[in-house]
Design a protein around this motif. Structure first.
Motif, PDB file in Angstrom:
ATOM      1  N   THR A   1       0.828  -1.212   0.000  1.00  0.00           N
ATOM      2  CA  THR A   1       0.000   0.000   0.000  1.00  0.00           C
ATOM      3  C   THR A   1       0.863   1.264   0.000  1.00  0.00           C
ATOM      4  O   THR A   1       0.448   2.287  -0.521  1.00  0.00           O
ATOM      5  CB  THR A   1      -0.904   0.044   1.244  1.00  0.00           C
ATOM      6  OG1 THR A   1      -0.087  -0.130   2.401  1.00  0.00           O
ATOM      7  CG2 THR A   1      -1.947  -1.041   1.197  1.00  0.00           C
ATOM      8  N   ARG A   2       2.064   1.177   0.589  1.00  0.00           N
ATOM      9  CA  ARG A   2       2.941   2.346   0.620  1.00  0.00           C
ATOM     10  C   ARG A   2       3.248   2.811  -0.805  1.00  0.00           C
ATOM     11  O   ARG A   2       3.203   4.000  -1.108  1.00  0.00           O
ATOM     12  CB  ARG A   2       4.237   1.980   1.347  1.00  0.00           C
ATOM     13  CG  ARG A   2       5.082   3.164   1.744  1.00  0.00           C
ATOM     14  CD  ARG A   2       6.396   2.696   2.334  1.00  0.00           C
ATOM     15  NE  ARG A   2       6.234   1.672   3.358  1.00  0.00           N
ATOM     16  CZ  ARG A   2       5.954   1.943   4.623  1.00  0.00           C
ATOM     17  NH1 ARG A   2       5.822   3.178   5.013  1.00  0.00           N
ATOM     18  NH2 ARG A   2       5.810   0.973   5.493  1.00  0.00           N
ATOM     19  N   PHE A   3       3.560   1.839  -1.696  1.00  0.00           N
ATOM     20  CA  PHE A   3       3.830   2.180  -3.087  1.00  0.00           C
ATOM     21  C   PHE A   3       2.545   2.614  -3.778  1.00  0.00           C
ATOM     22  O   PHE A   3       2.518   3.587  -4.526  1.00  0.00           O
ATOM     23  CB  PHE A   3       4.421   0.970  -3.820  1.00  0.00           C
ATOM     24  CG  PHE A   3       5.804   0.630  -3.360  1.00  0.00           C
ATOM     25  CD1 PHE A   3       6.906   1.186  -3.977  1.00  0.00           C
ATOM     26  CD2 PHE A   3       6.006  -0.235  -2.292  1.00  0.00           C
ATOM     27  CE1 PHE A   3       8.188   0.876  -3.551  1.00  0.00           C
ATOM     28  CE2 PHE A   3       7.279  -0.540  -1.857  1.00  0.00           C
ATOM     29  CZ  PHE A   3       8.369   0.015  -2.486  1.00  0.00           C
ATOM     30  N   CYS A   4       1.489   1.884  -3.500  1.00  0.00           N
ATOM     31  CA  CYS A   4       0.230   2.126  -4.190  1.00  0.00           C
ATOM     32  C   CYS A   4      -0.270   3.550  -3.959  1.00  0.00           C
ATOM     33  O   CYS A   4      -0.639   4.246  -4.900  1.00  0.00           O
ATOM     34  CB  CYS A   4      -0.808   1.110  -3.713  1.00  0.00           C
ATOM     35  SG  CYS A   4      -2.326   1.152  -4.662  1.00  0.00           S
ATOM     36  N   ARG A   5      -0.235   4.009  -2.707  1.00  0.00           N
ATOM     37  CA  ARG A   5      -0.767   5.341  -2.405  1.00  0.00           C
ATOM     38  C   ARG A   5       0.015   6.438  -3.116  1.00  0.00           C
ATOM     39  O   ARG A   5      -0.542   7.336  -3.727  1.00  0.00           O
ATOM     40  CB  ARG A   5      -0.741   5.578  -0.893  1.00  0.00           C
ATOM     41  CG  ARG A   5      -1.879   4.891  -0.166  1.00  0.00           C
ATOM     42  CD  ARG A   5      -1.795   5.170   1.317  1.00  0.00           C
ATOM     43  NE  ARG A   5      -0.540   4.684   1.874  1.00  0.00           N
ATOM     44  CZ  ARG A   5       0.064   5.212   2.916  1.00  0.00           C
ATOM     45  NH1 ARG A   5      -0.447   6.262   3.507  1.00  0.00           N
ATOM     46  NH2 ARG A   5       1.185   4.700   3.374  1.00  0.00           N
ATOM     47  N   VAL A   6       1.345   6.338  -3.036  1.00  0.00           N
ATOM     48  CA  VAL A   6       2.176   7.397  -3.630  1.00  0.00           C
ATOM     49  C   VAL A   6       2.084   7.378  -5.154  1.00  0.00           C
ATOM     50  O   VAL A   6       1.870   8.418  -5.790  1.00  0.00           O
ATOM     51  CB  VAL A   6       3.648   7.237  -3.171  1.00  0.00           C
ATOM     52  CG1 VAL A   6       4.530   8.255  -3.866  1.00  0.00           C
ATOM     53  CG2 VAL A   6       3.742   7.382  -1.673  1.00  0.00           C
ATOM     54  N   ILE A   7       2.220   6.202  -5.734  1.00  0.00           N
ATOM     55  CA  ILE A   7       2.244   6.114  -7.197  1.00  0.00           C
ATOM     56  C   ILE A   7       0.870   6.467  -7.776  1.00  0.00           C
ATOM     57  O   ILE A   7       0.765   7.101  -8.825  1.00  0.00           O
ATOM     58  CB  ILE A   7       2.688   4.697  -7.649  1.00  0.00           C
ATOM     59  CG1 ILE A   7       4.074   4.390  -7.088  1.00  0.00           C
ATOM     60  CG2 ILE A   7       2.678   4.576  -9.153  1.00  0.00           C
ATOM     61  CD1 ILE A   7       5.136   5.436  -7.392  1.00  0.00           C
ATOM     62  N   ARG A   8      -0.194   6.091  -7.062  1.00  0.00           N
ATOM     63  CA  ARG A   8      -1.542   6.445  -7.524  1.00  0.00           C
ATOM     64  C   ARG A   8      -1.676   7.966  -7.618  1.00  0.00           C
ATOM     65  O   ARG A   8      -2.115   8.503  -8.632  1.00  0.00           O
ATOM     66  CB  ARG A   8      -2.589   5.897  -6.560  1.00  0.00           C
ATOM     67  CG  ARG A   8      -3.981   6.404  -6.816  1.00  0.00           C
ATOM     68  CD  ARG A   8      -4.977   5.910  -5.776  1.00  0.00           C
ATOM     69  NE  ARG A   8      -6.239   6.599  -5.925  1.00  0.00           N
ATOM     70  CZ  ARG A   8      -6.549   7.725  -5.299  1.00  0.00           C
ATOM     71  NH1 ARG A   8      -5.678   8.298  -4.495  1.00  0.00           N
ATOM     72  NH2 ARG A   8      -7.731   8.293  -5.490  1.00  0.00           N
ATOM     73  N   ALA A   9      -1.267   8.658  -6.552  1.00  0.00           N
ATOM     74  CA  ALA A   9      -1.388  10.111  -6.539  1.00  0.00           C
ATOM     75  C   ALA A   9      -0.551  10.741  -7.650  1.00  0.00           C
ATOM     76  O   ALA A   9      -1.001  11.658  -8.349  1.00  0.00           O
ATOM     77  CB  ALA A   9      -0.961  10.664  -5.180  1.00  0.00           C
ATOM     78  N   GLU A  10       0.664  10.213  -7.843  1.00  0.00           N
ATOM     79  CA  GLU A  10       1.541  10.790  -8.863  1.00  0.00           C
ATOM     80  C   GLU A  10       1.013  10.517 -10.271  1.00  0.00           C
ATOM     81  O   GLU A  10       1.020  11.395 -11.127  1.00  0.00           O
ATOM     82  CB  GLU A  10       2.952  10.233  -8.710  1.00  0.00           C
ATOM     83  CG  GLU A  10       3.587  10.682  -7.415  1.00  0.00           C
ATOM     84  CD  GLU A  10       5.058  11.010  -7.586  1.00  0.00           C
ATOM     85  OE1 GLU A  10       5.623  10.669  -8.634  1.00  0.00           O
ATOM     86  OE2 GLU A  10       5.619  11.613  -6.659  1.00  0.00           O
ATOM     87  N   ALA A  11       0.559   9.276 -10.483  1.00  0.00           N
ATOM     88  CA  ALA A  11       0.034   8.926 -11.809  1.00  0.00           C
ATOM     89  C   ALA A  11      -1.195   9.758 -12.125  1.00  0.00           C
ATOM     90  O   ALA A  11      -1.419  10.182 -13.265  1.00  0.00           O
ATOM     91  CB  ALA A  11      -0.301   7.436 -11.862  1.00  0.00           C
ATOM     92  N   MET A  12      -1.989  10.022 -11.090  1.00  0.00           N
ATOM     93  CA  MET A  12      -3.187  10.843 -11.278  1.00  0.00           C
ATOM     94  C   MET A  12      -2.778  12.248 -11.722  1.00  0.00           C
ATOM     95  O   MET A  12      -3.358  12.811 -12.655  1.00  0.00           O
ATOM     96  CB  MET A  12      -3.933  10.911  -9.950  1.00  0.00           C
ATOM     97  CG  MET A  12      -5.400  11.182 -10.072  1.00  0.00           C
ATOM     98  SD  MET A  12      -6.099  11.087  -8.422  1.00  0.00           S
ATOM     99  CE  MET A  12      -6.906   9.531  -8.533  1.00  0.00           C
TER     100      MET A  12
END
Lengths: 335, 282
Positions: free
Chosen positions: B157-168
């Motif tokens: 989830t640590r990767f998921c949260r950050v990368i999701r926000a950045e990809a968005m």
């Protein structure tokens, strides 16, 4: 608007909790190792085992077991602990106050340390003082609570033995308490001798938990303060003759605190999560310490109960912070 | 331009110090049988609780002293590094692959994909991570594979949260729109345009996660749930040190210093790498 936001959040919260319940249940039922076999003395007959399995509902299908368990949980019946043979909810409520006290004391410390260093750093911006605060908060943030706990044990438990490194309270003391909130109750009863003893046990685990959060608060609040300090109304206050400290405390802090508040909410749940290992480290008799014993003893009902109570605590904190943010943020208040 | 140049030069010693320690520890772990002065498992009650080399009563060849069973501390630390680094690399890469993929999909595609991934992340965030790790290892059974799997299951989830926000954020940029007009498919844009721009964050997180994985492994072996009790682990040594703290402080101090240096190095190394990789700062 606010009410609608509240109900939407409440609904997502319930979905999250249901998800947690499903995950815990599935994870635990996949576990190899028969808890029933561990309860019985060697030489127990198959009939004994079957009787006990039926007693704990372990003979039904996994979906049936889940809904039986869930309907119990909704009614406040978390089942019976296999290793301690007591009501799970009672056990959890007996230990929860110790953990809550520890977490709250740690939170207060984190806010005090983080807030003070942030204000100091913002006032002395661009100087060696700010650089020193940056280095200290960087180190406090990178080192997790588990390691801070060990460092503190070495420093103040062995090198300069001024604090106790294990337990919650000295065992020889007579405790007049009626609640499990020993620390808060000792304050209310004005029994400061007991407060001091409790504090001597609680201080090191609380500092270990507080340091990483203090660092986050310090960094974020200092950043927000520095941004606000360049705004017109703050400059005006300065022109009016307020000292820099007064400017920060009276004018800047109010508007800079909002982003920090949101973050503190999430980070507070991390702090509570940290109590599990920190309590173990200091043999502090809280919920986390009991949880580790429950896992080692494969006490399924107790693990489920503890994890669910932690999860409930986490989502409640998030809900509270979200509502507080909505109340304090003028843009949302009048939206 | 000038400013970023100087700031990069100022960051350099950090990168070299952190990288240097990690390289040293890694090499020692890889070549443990050659480097370690003693057999890490050899017990000798005649040699119990020997202090480190600068104190009275130290024995030559036992540089950092011995534990309560007379086992050489330095050798145990070097061999313990093997497990620490295997867990660090394997668990962090596994968590990174799962988390970054889901984060990229959720952030770039949005809609239902995002809603489902975000809901699962919410559920995961409601677990106390250490308790979750202990529970998973208890369920999966102790062992290296279980520890790695447990950390990956918890920390994606640590990767998921950050990368999701950045990809968005990236997907709203003009260049993504341009690529779409130019006729690239959505998956193509995600992999060719969005992914390279989130790589600096992934690299920094990966390094940070390796440090966290080392800690989680130490915590698990501290509560005696990591791998078999025979092999030395940093957490296992710490657990022994915690018990004999009043008789032999060095058994706690040296693994603690090792862990702190390693965790600090991983996070500093990640930060420094991020600045290096960042196209804007570069």
């Amino acid at each position: 608007m606010l009410l609608q936001r509240f109900f939407v959040r409440l609904l997502t919260m319930l979905i999250t909790l249901f998800g947690v319940a499903v995950v815990v249940f599935v994870v635990i039922r996949v576990a190899p190792g028969d808890p029933i076999a561990m309860m019985l003395p060697p030489g127990a007959t198959d009939a004994d085992i079957a009787r006990l399995r039926a007693l704990y509902g372990l003979d039904k299908s996994i979906v049936e077991q889940f809904f039986i368990w869930l309907s119990g949980v909704v009614r406040g019946d978390f089942g019976t602990s296999i290793s301690l043979r007591q009501d799970v909810l009672g056990l959890v409520f007996n230990r929860l106050p110790a953990t809550l006290e520890l977490a709250i004391v740690a939170l207060v410390m984190a806010v005090a340390i983080g807030g003070t260093t942030a204000i100091l750093g913002a006032r002395e911006r661009g100087t060696a003082v700010e650089a020193g605060i940056d280095i200290a908060s960087g180190a406090a943030l990178s080192i997790p609570d588990f390691l801070w706990g060990l460092v503190l044990i070495l420093l103040f438990g062995v090198l300069v033995p001024i604090f106790d490194i294990s337990g919650r309270v000295s065992p020889q003391l007579d405790l007049p308490f009626v609640t499990q909130f020993y620390f808060f109750e000792s304050l209310l009863r004005l029994r400061f001798d007991l407060t001091w003893d409790l504090l001597k046990h609680m201080l090191m685990p609380a500092v270990a938990l507080a340091l990483p959060l203090a660092a986050i608060i310090s960094q974020l609040l200092k950043q927000s303060l520095k941004e606000v300090l360049d705004l017109d109304y703050v400059v005006l206050a300065r022109v009016k003759g307020f000292s820099e400290t007064q400017v920060i405390l009276r004018e800047a802090l109010k508007n800079a605190a909002l982003p920090t508040l949101t973050l503190v909410g999430v980070q507070f749940t991390f702090l509570i999560g940290g109590t599990v290992i920190v309590e173990r480290l200091f043999s502090y008799e809280g919920l986390g310490n009991m949880a580790i014993d429950a896992v080692i003893n494969r006490d399924l009902p107790l693990i489920q109960g503890i994890v669910l109570v932690f999860a409930l605590l986490f989502v409640l904190i998030n809900l509270a912070v979200d509502m507080m943010y909505a109340l304090l943020n003028p843009r949302l208040r009048h939206g | 331009m000038d400013k970023s140049h100087t700031s990069r030069r100022r960051r350099s010693p950090r990168l070299w110090l952190a990288g240097g320690w990690l390289l040293l520890a890694l090499l020692a772990a890889i070549f443990a049988p050659l480097v370690a002065p003693q057999d890490p498992l050899a017990q000798d009650l005649m040699l119990e609780r020997l202090p480190p080399f600068w104190l009275d009563g130290a024995e030559p060849g036992y540089w950092l002293g011995t534990d309560s069973l007379g086992r050489d501390l330095l050798s145990r630390l070097i061999f313990g590094g093997r497990i620490a680094f295997i867990v660090a690399f394997a668990a962090a890469i596994a968590a990174c692959l799962v988390g970054s993929t889901l984060g990229l999909i959720a952030g770039y595609f949005g809609g239902w994909a995002d809603r489902i991934v975000s809901r699962v992340v919410d559920i995961w965030m409601a677990f106390p991570p250490v308790l979750f790790a202990i529970l998973l290892v208890a369920v999966l059974g102790t062992g290296l594979g279980s520890v790695i799997l447990a950390i990956a299951i918890i920390d994606w989830t640590r990767f998921c949260r950050v990368i999701r926000a950045e990809a968005m954020g990236q997907s709203r940029m003009d260049y993504v729109e341009n690529a779409r007009i130019a006729g690239y498919g959505r998956v193509g844009i995600m992999l060719r345009e969005v992914l390279p721009n989130v790589v600096p964050s992934i690299v920094a997180l990966l390094s940070l996660e390796m440090g966290i994985a080392v800690i989680v492994e130490a915590i698990l072996s501290f509560v005696n749930l990591s791998i078999s009790t025979d092999d030395p682990t940093w957490g296992g040594i710490i657990a022994e040190g915690r018990l004999s703290i009043h008789q032999a402080w060095w058994v706690l101090v040296f693994p603690l210093v090792t862990l702190i240096l390693t965790v600090l190095s991983f996070s500093q190394f990640g930060e420094a790498l991020k600045t290096r990789f960042d196209p804007v700062l570069r």
